[in-house]
Each structure stands twice: as structure tokens, then as C-alpha cells.
Design an enzyme around this catalytic site. Structure first.
Site, mmCIF file in Angstrom:
data_model
loop_
_atom_site.group_PDB
_atom_site.id
_atom_site.type_symbol
_atom_site.label_atom_id
_atom_site.label_comp_id
_atom_site.label_asym_id
_atom_site.label_seq_id
_atom_site.Cartn_x
_atom_site.Cartn_y
_atom_site.Cartn_z
ATOM 1 N N ASP A 13 -4.032 -12.568 16.381
ATOM 2 C CA ASP A 13 -4.512 -13.894 15.984
ATOM 3 C C ASP A 13 -3.582 -14.476 14.916
ATOM 4 O O ASP A 13 -4.010 -14.791 13.821
ATOM 5 C CB ASP A 13 -5.956 -13.814 15.459
ATOM 6 C CG ASP A 13 -6.110 -12.861 14.273
ATOM 7 O OD1 ASP A 13 -5.272 -11.939 14.125
ATOM 8 O OD2 ASP A 13 -7.063 -13.032 13.481
ATOM 9 N N HIS A 244 -2.126 -5.856 5.500
ATOM 10 C CA HIS A 244 -3.132 -5.477 6.497
ATOM 11 C C HIS A 244 -2.496 -5.157 7.851
ATOM 12 O O HIS A 244 -2.356 -3.996 8.229
ATOM 13 C CB HIS A 244 -4.172 -6.589 6.636
ATOM 14 C CG HIS A 244 -4.923 -6.903 5.379
ATOM 15 N ND1 HIS A 244 -5.698 -5.977 4.727
ATOM 16 C CD2 HIS A 244 -5.001 -8.043 4.645
ATOM 17 C CE1 HIS A 244 -6.236 -6.521 3.639
ATOM 18 N NE2 HIS A 244 -5.826 -7.778 3.576
#
Length: 319
Positions: A13, A244
């Protein structure tokens, strides 16, 4: 004897840290990126697809197919918000790059995932960087892909730390908790990289600015991460960013950098703590069956060699 490269399918995403991870993957000899599938999360799905094409253009890999994924959750709920305050409205720090087009696969992301795994049984590593909607839909189309993928590495969860959407939930789990709970119930062939380790991995503001002019991607990454750094300064009062998505890539490239713990995982789907990940770590023999009983044990990262991980990732991003 030549080293066998892993076939890597990335569900994404993008997203600033997604871009970091994907571009680092293209600079990693251990993997061959065989496709990108897109999903909502940091941005809406349509923007995620456009950003995937931009990343592939930068990587000079426009032959790599992009399959657009779901615009709604597993239960059909529309995506009502995205993390524009973290990644910018365009997902790339409001740099507003010109739209590009690439090799758009005609089917759905779920169909693409199923086809790639069927064509290459035991060879495709799936790196899931967003909510797990596409992965769940693929498993519903063909339950065998859960075991016939080489591995499924998931970015998400907050097991023994607070979340980042609220004190309970990490963003990807919160984005589609039903999909996440479904996926974790399908296979033990899953590694989960969550905030327990990604908050230990950080790039400093100086390291990000020093990417400018380095390698194929350094200037692009330095530009888009300025917005990401400002968010971390405002939200966490730190002159660095949490790593992340690239950390999840590191778990594909060098899983030995992480300490793993095995257990059954559930994701809360309805409550003030929606999206919370809860693992049975095996400290007790239970007298009665419960919601974790008979689910497969997945591997959850609980510690990481942060210095070696971030150093390796910066090197790949700037190569």
C-alpha cells in the site's frame, strides 16, 4: 553452485516505507521481485497502484506486473480513512510526482497471488506490507496457497507493546482485522514482523538526508522521507523514523537477524481494541478449548539485531 534467488511477491500500500522496502528489494541479490499487488492502507487502493508503477519505473523494472487489489475490507466495508498525515495525500510525502503506467495485470490481486504460487509451488515468498485483505481473498480462492507458498511474511501487529493507531492496534491489523484473523488461522507458514521489533529499528534524519545523490534511488527516498520524518518529530518527538516495511523485507532476506516466538494468534475484530493481536505463547496447558485452540502456530518476531538490520537496509536503499 549458483545461489537460488527467492521469488518475491509483494502485497503493498505504498506508502513511504513501502517504497523504501520495495526499492531495497530491487537492490537485493537474494530475491527476484515477480509482482506487486496493491491494497488500501497508507493510501487508497487506486493511489497504491499508481505508486507501485512509479516505484517500478524508478527501479527500471516496468516488466514486473502490478495487480490491483481490493478497495474494500474482507467483509465489504469501504475504506473510510488513510494515513495521509503520515505519508501525505499522495503516499509519497506530497511530492506529487507525475502519474505513470506500467504492466497492469488484468485480473484481481487475489487471482494473481494464486496463479503465481500455483505456477511456482514452494518457491514464492509473499511479503505482505499492508492490510491482509488480498492475502485472505487469495486463500479463500485456493486454501492450498497458504502451505504451497515458500513463506508468508507479514508486517503487522503489536504483541507486547502498544499499537500505533491506538494503544491496542497496529495499522495493518486495524485496517482489516477480519482478514488478519482469517489469515493467521490458515497456516503455520507465516512469519509476523510487528511493532515489537520495528520500533527498535530506526533511521535518523541525518541518515535519510544523506541518501540524496546515492545510488539509483537515494534522491527519491531522501525527498519523500522528509514528510515521514516530520510526522515522527510531531508524533513521537524524535529525530528519526521507525523502520516498519523495510524491517519486514529484512526478515525475508536475513531471518536470522530476528528472534522468533511460536504461537497461535488471534486478531480482535470487534471492541475498543479492534485490531489487537493476541498470541498464546504456550505458558499453560489449558483445561478447556478456547478461541486459540487448534489454530496453527505462526512465528512472531520478538527481538531484532537493530543495528545490523538498519545498516543492511540503508546499504540496499542507497546501492
Amino acid at each position: 553452485m549458483s545461489h537460488q534467488r527467492k521469488k518475491l511477491l509483494i502485497d503493498t500500500d505504498p506508502g513511504i516505507d513501502d517504497a523504501m522496502a520495495i526499492l531495497a528489494a530491487f537492490n537485493s541479490s537474494e530475491v527476484e521481485v515477480v509482482g506487486l499487488t496493491t491494497v488500501f492502507g497508507n493510501v487508497y487502493t487506486q493511489t497504491a497502484t499508481q505508486n507501485a508503477f512509479k516505484i517500478l519505473q524508478l527501479a527500471e523494472a516496468t516488466q514486473v506486473p502490478v495487480a490491483e487489489g481490493s478497495h474494500v475490507t474482507l467483509k465489504g466495508a469501504p475504506k473510510t480513512w488513510v494515513a495521509d498525515f503520515v505519508h501525505g495525500a499522495d503516499g509519497f510525502g506530497n511530492m506529487n510526482f507525475e502519474s505513470v503506467e506500467g504492466f497492469r495485470w488484468r485480473g484481481t490481486a487475489a487471482e494473481f497471488i494464486v496463479q503465481k504460487v500455483r505456477e511456482n509451488p514452494g518457491e514464492v515468498s509473499i511479503l505482505a506490507l499492508g492490510p491482509l485483505t488480498n492475502i485472505a481473498l487469495a486463500m479463500q480462492l485456493d486454501s492450498s496457497i497458504a502451505e504451497s507458498a515458500a513463506e508468508i511474511v507479514v508486517l503487522g501487529g503489536a504483541f507486547f507493546v502498544n499499537g500505533n493507531v491506538n494503544p491496542a492496534a497496529e495499522a495493518n491489523m486495524y485496517g482489516d482485522p477480519d482478514a488478519a484473523d482469517f489469515v493467521f488461522g490458515q497456516s503455520g507458514n507465516i512469519k509476523v514482523v510487528g511493532l515489537d521489533v520495528t520500533h527498535s529499528c530506526q533511521f535518523t534524519g541525518s541518515e535519510l538526508s544523506n541518501l540524496r545523490g546515492r545510488g539509483r534511488f537515494g534522491t527519491f527516498l531522501s525527498g519523500i522521507t522528509a514528510f515521514y520524518l516530520k510526522y515522527h518529530q510531531d508524533a513521537y518527538d524524535m529525530d528519526s523514523v521507525y523502520v516498519h516495511d523495510p524491517s519486514a523485507l529484512a526478515a525475508v532476506l536475513q531471518p536470522s537477524l530476528f528472534t522468533w516466538r511460536s504461537g497461535q494468534v488471534r486478531v480482535l475484530t470487534e471492541s475498543v481494541a479492534t485490531g489487537m493481536t493476541v498470541m498464546d505463547v504456550g505458558l499453560k496447558r489449558w483445561n478447556n478449548p478456547h478461541g486459540w485452540t487448534d489454530r496453527p502456530k505462526v512465528q512472531v518476531a520478538v527481538a531484532v539485531n537493530a543495528a545490523e538490520t538498519t545498516s543492511m537496509l540503508l546499504e540496499r536503499m542507497a546501492a
